[in-house]
Design a protein around this motif. Sequence first.
Motif, PDB file in Angstrom:
ATOM      1  N   VAL A  45      51.624  -8.235 -28.348  1.00  0.00           N
ATOM      2  CA  VAL A  45      52.515  -7.133 -28.697  1.00  0.00           C
ATOM      3  C   VAL A  45      52.442  -5.999 -27.668  1.00  0.00           C
ATOM      4  O   VAL A  45      53.445  -5.362 -27.365  1.00  0.00           O
ATOM      5  N   ALA A  46      51.258  -5.748 -27.134  1.00  0.00           N
ATOM      6  CA  ALA A  46      51.118  -4.644 -26.174  1.00  0.00           C
ATOM      7  C   ALA A  46      50.014  -4.964 -25.174  1.00  0.00           C
ATOM      8  O   ALA A  46      49.032  -5.654 -25.492  1.00  0.00           O
ATOM      9  N   THR A  47      50.184  -4.456 -23.969  1.00  0.00           N
ATOM     10  CA  THR A  47      49.162  -4.528 -22.920  1.00  0.00           C
ATOM     11  C   THR A  47      49.070  -3.152 -22.268  1.00  0.00           C
ATOM     12  O   THR A  47      49.920  -2.294 -22.476  1.00  0.00           O
ATOM     13  N   SER A  48      48.021  -2.943 -21.479  1.00  0.00           N
ATOM     14  CA  SER A  48      47.926  -1.689 -20.728  1.00  0.00           C
ATOM     15  C   SER A  48      47.382  -1.958 -19.337  1.00  0.00           C
ATOM     16  O   SER A  48      46.774  -3.002 -19.080  1.00  0.00           O
ATOM     17  N   LEU A  49      47.617  -0.999 -18.450  1.00  0.00           N
ATOM     18  CA  LEU A  49      47.193  -1.117 -17.061  1.00  0.00           C
ATOM     19  C   LEU A  49      45.902  -0.340 -16.822  1.00  0.00           C
ATOM     20  O   LEU A  49      45.707   0.748 -17.370  1.00  0.00           O
ATOM     21  N   ASN A  50      45.050  -0.907 -15.985  1.00  0.00           N
ATOM     22  CA  ASN A  50      43.811  -0.267 -15.563  1.00  0.00           C
ATOM     23  C   ASN A  50      43.753  -0.237 -14.038  1.00  0.00           C
ATOM     24  O   ASN A  50      44.466  -0.997 -13.367  1.00  0.00           O
ATOM     25  N   TYR A  51      42.871   0.599 -13.502  1.00  0.00           N
ATOM     26  CA  TYR A  51      42.740   0.698 -12.054  1.00  0.00           C
ATOM     27  C   TYR A  51      42.390  -0.655 -11.433  1.00  0.00           C
ATOM     28  O   TYR A  51      42.873  -0.988 -10.342  1.00  0.00           O
ATOM     29  N   ARG A  52      41.599  -1.458 -12.130  1.00  0.00           N
ATOM     30  CA  ARG A  52      41.226  -2.778 -11.608  1.00  0.00           C
ATOM     31  C   ARG A  52      42.461  -3.650 -11.392  1.00  0.00           C
ATOM     32  O   ARG A  52      42.498  -4.464 -10.458  1.00  0.00           O
ATOM     33  N   ASP A  53      43.465  -3.516 -12.265  1.00  0.00           N
ATOM     34  CA  ASP A  53      44.681  -4.313 -12.122  1.00  0.00           C
ATOM     35  C   ASP A  53      45.402  -3.965 -10.827  1.00  0.00           C
ATOM     36  O   ASP A  53      45.903  -4.843 -10.120  1.00  0.00           O
ATOM     37  N   LEU A  54      45.453  -2.675 -10.517  1.00  0.00           N
ATOM     38  CA  LEU A  54      46.076  -2.231  -9.279  1.00  0.00           C
ATOM     39  C   LEU A  54      45.278  -2.716  -8.070  1.00  0.00           C
ATOM     40  O   LEU A  54      45.848  -3.136  -7.059  1.00  0.00           O
ATOM     41  N   ALA A  55      43.947  -2.677  -8.197  1.00  0.00           N
ATOM     42  CA  ALA A  55      43.095  -3.145  -7.097  1.00  0.00           C
ATOM     43  C   ALA A  55      43.269  -4.648  -6.871  1.00  0.00           C
ATOM     44  O   ALA A  55      43.270  -5.120  -5.730  1.00  0.00           O
ATOM     45  N   ILE A  56      43.425  -5.414  -7.954  1.00  0.00           N
ATOM     46  CA  ILE A  56      43.679  -6.848  -7.820  1.00  0.00           C
ATOM     47  C   ILE A  56      45.022  -7.076  -7.136  1.00  0.00           C
ATOM     48  O   ILE A  56      45.145  -7.884  -6.214  1.00  0.00           O
ATOM     49  N   LEU A  57      46.047  -6.355  -7.599  1.00  0.00           N
ATOM     50  CA  LEU A  57      47.387  -6.519  -7.027  1.00  0.00           C
ATOM     51  C   LEU A  57      47.392  -6.190  -5.537  1.00  0.00           C
ATOM     52  O   LEU A  57      48.031  -6.886  -4.743  1.00  0.00           O
ATOM     53  N   ASN A  58      46.654  -5.140  -5.153  1.00  0.00           N
ATOM     54  CA  ASN A  58      46.618  -4.726  -3.744  1.00  0.00           C
ATOM     55  C   ASN A  58      45.660  -5.556  -2.901  1.00  0.00           C
ATOM     56  O   ASN A  58      45.629  -5.418  -1.670  1.00  0.00           O
ATOM     57  N   GLY A  59      44.844  -6.370  -3.547  1.00  0.00           N
ATOM     58  CA  GLY A  59      43.886  -7.195  -2.820  1.00  0.00           C
ATOM     59  C   GLY A  59      42.634  -6.468  -2.399  1.00  0.00           C
ATOM     60  O   GLY A  59      41.928  -6.916  -1.483  1.00  0.00           O
ATOM     61  N   SER A  60      42.327  -5.341  -3.073  1.00  0.00           N
ATOM     62  CA  SER A  60      41.166  -4.538  -2.659  1.00  0.00           C
ATOM     63  C   SER A  60      39.954  -4.721  -3.565  1.00  0.00           C
ATOM     64  O   SER A  60      38.918  -4.088  -3.337  1.00  0.00           O
ATOM     65  N   LEU A  61      40.047  -5.551  -4.590  1.00  0.00           N
ATOM     66  CA  LEU A  61      38.899  -5.776  -5.470  1.00  0.00           C
ATOM     67  C   LEU A  61      38.099  -6.962  -4.941  1.00  0.00           C
ATOM     68  O   LEU A  61      38.643  -8.063  -4.773  1.00  0.00           O
ATOM     69  N   PRO A  62      36.795  -6.786  -4.681  1.00  0.00           N
ATOM     70  CA  PRO A  62      36.019  -7.825  -3.991  1.00  0.00           C
ATOM     71  C   PRO A  62      35.473  -8.900  -4.927  1.00  0.00           C
ATOM     72  O   PRO A  62      34.288  -9.194  -4.939  1.00  0.00           O
ATOM     73  N   PHE A  63      36.364  -9.521  -5.735  1.00  0.00           N
ATOM     74  CA  PHE A  63      35.879 -10.535  -6.672  1.00  0.00           C
ATOM     75  C   PHE A  63      36.714 -11.809  -6.631  1.00  0.00           C
ATOM     76  O   PHE A  63      36.835 -12.509  -7.625  1.00  0.00           O
ATOM     77  N   GLY A  64      37.308 -12.116  -5.512  1.00  0.00           N
ATOM     78  CA  GLY A  64      37.974 -13.405  -5.373  1.00  0.00           C
ATOM     79  C   GLY A  64      39.277 -13.537  -6.125  1.00  0.00           C
ATOM     80  O   GLY A  64      39.458 -14.481  -6.896  1.00  0.00           O
ATOM     81  N   ALA A  65      40.212 -12.605  -5.932  1.00  0.00           N
ATOM     82  CA  ALA A  65      41.523 -12.720  -6.557  1.00  0.00           C
ATOM     83  C   ALA A  65      42.269 -13.929  -6.003  1.00  0.00           C
ATOM     84  O   ALA A  65      42.109 -14.307  -4.839  1.00  0.00           O
ATOM     85  N   GLN A  66      43.092 -14.543  -6.864  1.00  0.00           N
ATOM     86  CA  GLN A  66      43.814 -15.753  -6.493  1.00  0.00           C
ATOM     87  C   GLN A  66      45.314 -15.551  -6.704  1.00  0.00           C
ATOM     88  O   GLN A  66      45.738 -15.012  -7.726  1.00  0.00           O
ATOM     89  N   ASP A  67      46.110 -15.993  -5.742  1.00  0.00           N
ATOM     90  CA  ASP A  67      47.557 -15.989  -5.929  1.00  0.00           C
ATOM     91  C   ASP A  67      47.927 -16.824  -7.151  1.00  0.00           C
ATOM     92  O   ASP A  67      47.311 -17.869  -7.418  1.00  0.00           O
ATOM     93  N   GLY A  68      48.946 -16.371  -7.872  1.00  0.00           N
ATOM     94  CA  GLY A  68      49.467 -17.148  -8.984  1.00  0.00           C
ATOM     95  C   GLY A  68      48.858 -16.847 -10.332  1.00  0.00           C
ATOM     96  O   GLY A  68      49.306 -17.392 -11.353  1.00  0.00           O
ATOM     97  N   ARG A  69      47.856 -15.961 -10.387  1.00  0.00           N
ATOM     98  CA  ARG A  69      47.236 -15.637 -11.662  1.00  0.00           C
ATOM     99  C   ARG A  69      48.106 -14.676 -12.481  1.00  0.00           C
ATOM    100  O   ARG A  69      48.855 -13.873 -11.940  1.00  0.00           O
ATOM    101  N   VAL A  70      47.973 -14.770 -13.800  1.00  0.00           N
ATOM    102  CA  VAL A  70      48.596 -13.804 -14.699  1.00  0.00           C
ATOM    103  C   VAL A  70      47.712 -12.562 -14.716  1.00  0.00           C
ATOM    104  O   VAL A  70      46.508 -12.665 -14.967  1.00  0.00           O
TER     105      VAL A  70
END
Length: 332
Positions: free
Chosen positions: A35-60
Motif C-alpha cells: 500500500v505504501a513505501t518510503s524513500l531513504n538516503y540509502r535508496d538514493l545512494a544505491i541508485l547513484n552507485g555510491s553505496l559500497p555494498f555490491g548493488a546490482q542492475d535490475g534489482r527492485v
Amino acid sequence: MKVYRLQKIGSIEGLELCEEPIPTPGPGEVLVRIVATSLNYRDLAILNGSLPFGAQDGRVPLSDASGIVEAVGTGVSRFAVGDRVVNAFVPGWVSGPFREFATQYGLQLDGWSSEYRTIDQQELVALPDSISFEAAATLPCAAVTAWSALKGIGPHQRVLTQGTGGVSLFAVQLAKAAGAQVIATTSSEQKAAQLRDLGADHVINYLEHPNWSEAVRALTNGRGVDRVVEVGGPGTLMQSVKAVAIGGQVSLVGILAAGEMPGFMDIFLSQARLQPIATGNRQDLEDLIATLARHDLKPVIDSRYAFDDASSAWRRFAARNLFGKVVITQNL
C-alpha cells in the motif's frame, strides 16, 4: 502487477516500470499487497552507485513498505489474509545484537517498489489500526535507526540531533517521548521553527554557528549532551565529539557530510562511546510501533506521490530540501 526495477545504476532514468506476474507464496511465505513505501538516503545512494555494498542492475529498489496480507503459504502461523503489516529492515535479524552484514533489500534482494511481494512471515510485523499505512512505511529504516541510536535515553538527559532528515526528526520525537531535552541543529529559521513545533527545546543554526559544539556547551552549562545522533559522518563528527558530555555516546548513523575527522586526543578526552548503529532488528521495530501507538506519535511526512509517478518522488527526495519523509502510495 507493476514493479519498478533499477535497470541501470547511476540515475533516476535507470528506473523502469515493468509488468510481471503476481508471485505465489511458498511454504512459510505470505503475499503482501503493498500500500505504501518510503524513500531513504540509502535508496538514493544505491541508485547513484555510491553505496559500497555490491548493488546490482535490475534489482527492485526500496527497503520500507507496508501493506495487507493477500494470501498465505503452507505453514504460515503468524499472519492471516487481511492482516495489516510492515516489513523489518534487515532480513533474518529477528532479535539480539548485530552479528553480520546480511543480504539487503535493493542490493542482493529485490526490494519493495512493487504492487505485490512474497516474503517470509518472519520478516513482517503486525500493524495496529492506529498507525496508517503511510506512517508505517516510514518506519523500518529511519525510525528504527533513531530508536536504536537513542537506546538507554530517559528523563533529564540531553540529546543532540542534526538536521531535518528522517532519522533526525524521528530522534526528536522519540527523545521527547522518553522525557529527554533535545537540542537540534539546522540551517534555516523556517526549519528551526518546524523543529520547535516538533518538540525541540533548543535549535542552533549551524551556518551562523559553524563551531556549534560551543553553543551546545553554552546551553548545557558546559557539560555537553548525553547522546548525539550523528548523521553527518566525517564532516560533523569533530563537532559531535566536542559537544558530547564526558562518558556520553555518539551514535554513528550516517555519512552525509564530508570533512575532517576528529583526532585521537579529541576522542580520548571526551571519554565518550562512539557507537555505530546498524538500524535495528524485528524486535526493535515491534517495540518502536508499541511506543508510537502509546504516545500517539505521527511520523513527519514531507510529501506523497502516486506509485505511477514514483520518479517524481525520487526527484523530490534527491533535491534534499526536505522536512520529513517522502512516501509513495498505491492500492488504496
